[in-house]
Scaffold this motif. Structure first.
Motif, PDB file in Angstrom:
ATOM      1  N   TRP A   1       0.652  -1.215  -0.130  1.00  0.00           N
ATOM      2  CA  TRP A   1       0.055   0.108  -0.088  1.00  0.00           C
ATOM      3  C   TRP A   1       1.005   1.365   0.037  1.00  0.00           C
TER       4      TRP A   1
ATOM      5  N   GLN B   1       1.785   2.723  -3.132  1.00  0.00           N
ATOM      6  CA  GLN B   1       0.904   3.243  -4.121  1.00  0.00           C
ATOM      7  C   GLN B   1       0.515   4.605  -3.798  1.00  0.00           C
ATOM      8  N   ARG B   2      -0.001   5.252  -4.922  1.00  0.00           N
ATOM      9  CA  ARG B   2      -0.106   6.731  -4.786  1.00  0.00           C
ATOM     10  C   ARG B   2      -1.381   7.142  -4.097  1.00  0.00           C
TER      11      ARG B   2
END
Length: 203
Positions: free
Chosen positions: A22, A25-26
């Motif tokens: 996670w 992730q952007r």
């Protein structure tokens, strides 16, 4: 909704591995920035504009800390797998979160002190015997690095209120206490993301 359910299912099944994935992730960092932006806009739009509550010195410092969190998330979101950006963003985010929590606790103490003095005076008590005086607030804030934010963005960062004097509350909690709750969530979320990053970094 299915994706959210699946995500939490992965978190329960493999928390370390999921947090490592996670934090690269952007969306996670945009979520953090979005939460900080929500707090900033709430302070400006609801409290300052709609309720006409002037911000005090500690209030504008809290806003500054939220801006640090906002920009930290945006820095990391540029490329979440880039460790240089991650280090810079993490450092700024932790500064904003921890300093914001400290300022929120200070504001809550000033709020309690101010309203305790109001109760003493309403009952005909002696202000000085009660340890009165309240918390002194300045109209000339001092931001880190000497940034003149109150001159650049006076509506956002120029203090014009008195620390601890607000009477707003919701469900028995004042504004400073809600800030403490918000920063607690930031600490939990950022702590989890930092753990995931360090876990992946060691590999």
């Amino acid at each position: 909704m299915t994706a959210i359910t699946a995500g939490f299912g992965d978190l329960r099944a493999a928390p370390g591995q999921t947090l490592t994935a996670w934090q690269n992730q952007r969306w996670l960092w945009l979520l953090m920035s979005g939460a900080a932006l929500f707090l900033i806009l709430s302070a400006m739009g609801y409290f300052q504009w709609f309720l006409e509550m002037d911000p005090c010195e500690i209030c504008v410092y809290i806003r500054f800390s939220q801006c640090c969190i906002l920009f930290a998330g945006l820095i990391i979101a540029i490329k979440p797998c880039n460790n240089v950006l991650k280090i810079a963003g993490m450092a700024l985010a932790w500064y904003g979160v921890l300093q914001g929590m400290a300022w929120s606790i200070e504001l809550n103490a000033l709020h309690d002190s101010s309203h305790a003095l109001d109760d003493v005076m309403a009952a005909g008590g002696d202000l000085f015997a009660a340890g009165g005086g309240g918390g002194a607030c300045s109209t000339e804030p001092h931001f880190p690095l000497g940034l003149p934010l109150h001159e650049w963005l006076p509506y956002e960062f120029q203090p014009s209120g008195i620390c601890g004097e607000d009477d707003w509350s919701l469900l028995g909690l004042n504004m400073a206490q809600y800030c403490i709750i918000a920063y607690s969530f930031f600490i939990i979320g950022l702590g989890a993301a930092t753990f995931g990053w360090l876990r992946g970094f060691k590999k």
